[in-house]
Design a protein around this motif. Structure first.
Motif, short mmCIF file in Angstrom:
data_model
loop_
_atom_site.label_atom_id
_atom_site.label_comp_id
_atom_site.label_asym_id
_atom_site.label_seq_id
_atom_site.Cartn_x
_atom_site.Cartn_y
_atom_site.Cartn_z
N TYR A 238 -4.97 3.16 -13.40
CA TYR A 238 -5.29 1.90 -14.06
C TYR A 238 -4.60 1.86 -15.41
O TYR A 238 -4.58 2.85 -16.15
N ILE A 239 -4.00 0.72 -15.75
CA ILE A 239 -3.35 0.53 -17.04
C ILE A 239 -3.81 -0.81 -17.63
O ILE A 239 -3.70 -1.85 -16.99
N CYS A 240 -4.34 -0.73 -18.84
CA CYS A 240 -4.77 -1.94 -19.56
C CYS A 240 -3.85 -2.12 -20.75
O CYS A 240 -3.72 -1.22 -21.59
N THR A 241 -3.18 -3.25 -20.85
CA THR A 241 -2.22 -3.50 -21.91
C THR A 241 -2.74 -4.60 -22.85
O THR A 241 -3.74 -5.25 -22.59
N GLY A 242 -2.00 -4.77 -23.95
CA GLY A 242 -2.33 -5.85 -24.88
C GLY A 242 -3.55 -5.59 -25.75
O GLY A 242 -4.17 -6.52 -26.26
N LEU A 243 -3.90 -4.33 -25.94
CA LEU A 243 -5.04 -3.99 -26.80
C LEU A 243 -4.60 -3.99 -28.26
O LEU A 243 -3.58 -3.39 -28.61
N ASP A 293 -2.12 -3.02 -37.25
CA ASP A 293 -0.95 -3.62 -36.62
C ASP A 293 -0.52 -2.91 -35.34
O ASP A 293 0.54 -3.21 -34.78
N SER A 294 -1.35 -1.98 -34.84
CA SER A 294 -1.00 -1.24 -33.63
C SER A 294 -1.15 -2.11 -32.38
O SER A 294 -2.08 -2.92 -32.27
N LYS A 295 -0.21 -1.96 -31.45
CA LYS A 295 -0.26 -2.59 -30.13
C LYS A 295 -0.45 -1.47 -29.12
O LYS A 295 0.41 -0.58 -29.01
N LEU A 296 -1.51 -1.51 -28.36
CA LEU A 296 -1.92 -0.34 -27.60
C LEU A 296 -2.04 -0.60 -26.11
O LEU A 296 -2.17 -1.74 -25.66
N GLN A 297 -2.00 0.52 -25.37
CA GLN A 297 -2.25 0.51 -23.94
C GLN A 297 -3.25 1.62 -23.61
O GLN A 297 -3.23 2.68 -24.22
N SER A 298 -4.12 1.37 -22.65
CA SER A 298 -5.09 2.36 -22.20
C SER A 298 -4.79 2.72 -20.75
O SER A 298 -4.76 1.85 -19.88
N ARG A 320 -2.21 4.92 -25.93
CA ARG A 320 -0.88 5.06 -26.52
C ARG A 320 -0.42 3.73 -27.10
O ARG A 320 -0.97 2.67 -26.77
N SER A 321 0.56 3.80 -27.97
CA SER A 321 1.16 2.58 -28.48
C SER A 321 2.09 2.01 -27.42
O SER A 321 2.46 2.68 -26.45
N GLU A 322 2.49 0.76 -27.60
CA GLU A 322 3.36 0.11 -26.61
C GLU A 322 4.71 0.80 -26.49
O GLU A 322 5.37 0.71 -25.45
N ASP A 323 5.15 1.48 -27.55
CA ASP A 323 6.43 2.20 -27.47
C ASP A 323 6.26 3.64 -26.99
O ASP A 323 7.19 4.45 -27.07
N GLY A 324 5.07 3.98 -26.48
CA GLY A 324 4.86 5.27 -25.82
C GLY A 324 4.31 6.37 -26.69
O GLY A 324 4.11 7.50 -26.19
#
Length: 356
Positions: A238-243, A293-298, A320-324
């Motif tokens: 499962y991957i949740c983006t846009g956090l 200002d962090s853009k995260l993924q779970s 993690r951040s969007e850039d990994g």
């Protein structure tokens, strides 16, 4: 690296009981007795201190200045009443609520002992001189039963050592009326320079501030040494983006409060699990700080499903951040909800405290 230590929540009024300083045995910690096995019921004096009611072994002291002299102990107990806004859909205290209790009780603990300099970030005088703050590097939690709305829980806190440059924070949560063990948790914290954002060795002056209050025992969480693997796009189920952190998620250092990480992890748990299971254990490893200002993924990986012998479910997590860039690693374990969540009480192992 880090999740900041701040006073995340507050209660209208708490009771603090100050046991004896000399905790050298496991039984002494569990029973609240000193090395001679004696209780603490003699000469009780109550005084108001920082919104807390202190209950100490005093000899009829008449002012708060004298009360502070008996507050040089190593463990306190603080009561919290579960409020309606602190429960989840099951009517029991949420994990975020427990995390906030842990933060608040430890800040109040050190303030009561006279270690902290009346601030929200838990800094001592020597830490303030050096621009140092405490940050979490890891946390473990084990739950046996969740308190429900309007229950009163007693949170006991104490400090122990963890290597040369860290402290371990210990929490034990009991039902105030029955003394049944509900939860226990342990966390490792280190020092960070709030200007350079780099971790720091513990100065000798800071060490001396804490040494009188260190207990030679610590909470043991089953499986705490188990390695948490990295989760990536190839292993995640499962991957949740846009956090993104909200302003209300930040503390006074503009870090994301560590309780928020739990919410991001839960975003990825299937609803069928949330409906039919409850969190029984959790382990978190904080890798880096997270800001507004962090853009995260779970990301979540299924380790074991409910087809195993005990019907428990286990997940590995990564935020993690969007850039990994990795922010956090975690592991959660879930057990089937009891038929009656309010009456069930699981067995608590006796040896959950380790003496050094």
């Amino acid at each position: 690296m880090v999740a900041p230590i701040t006073a995340a929540s507050a209660c209208a009024f708490h009771t603090v009981k100050l046991p004896s300083q000399n905790y050298s045995t496991k039984e002494g910690i569990k029973r609240g007795t000193n090395n001679l096995g004696q209780g603490h019921g003699l000469g009780v004096k109550r005084a108001s201190c920082g919104g807390l009611q202190i209950k100490a072994n005093a000899r009829n002291y008449n002012d708060d200045a004298k009360i502070s002299r008996v507050a040089t102990i190593s463990s306190i107990r603080q009561n919290f009443t579960i409020r309606s806004y602190e429960v989840d859909a099951n009517g029991v205290a949420s994990i975020e609520t427990l995390m906030n209790y842990f933060q608040s009780s430890m800040i109040d603990h050190c303030k009561t002992l006279g270690i902290h300099n009346n601030n929200l970030n838990g800094s001592t005088n020597e830490m303030i001189k050096r621009n140092l703050v405490w940050v979490y590097t890891e946390m473990q939690l084990s739950t046996y039963r969740y308190p429900k709305w309007d229950d009163v829980v007693e949170v006991e806190t104490w400090l122990s050592t963890e290597g040369k440059n860290a402290l371990r924070l210990n929490w034990s949560v009991q039902d105030f009326k029955t003394n049944q063990m509900l939860n226990r948790a342990s966390s490792v914290c280190v020092l960070m320079n709030k200007l350079t954002r780099r971790l720091s060795k513990m100065p000798e002056e800071v060490r001396r501030e804490y040494e009188p209050h260190i207990v030679n025992s610590r909470i043991i969480i089953e499986g705490e040494d188990k390695k948490i693997p990295k989760v990536d796009d190839t292993t995640a189920d499962y991957i949740c983006t846009g956090l993104t952190p909200k302003w209300s998620d930040l503390d006074i250092h503009f870090h994301v409060n560590n309780a928020k990480y739990i919410s991001w992890i839960l975003e990825n748990i299937p609803q069928s699990i949330l409906m039919n299971y409850e969190l029984s254990a959790m382990s978190l490893k904080f890798k880096r700080e997270c800001k507004i200002d962090s853009k995260l993924q779970s990301l979540t990986e299924v380790c074991s499903d409910d087809n195993n012998s005990n019907n428990n479910v286990e997940y590995n997590h990564m935020v993690r951040s969007e850039d990994g860039v990795e922010i956090l690693r975690g592991r959660t374990e879930w057990r089937p909800k009891p038929t009656n969540s309010f009456d069930n009480f699981n067995h608590v192992p006796e040896a959950f405290i380790k003496d050094f």
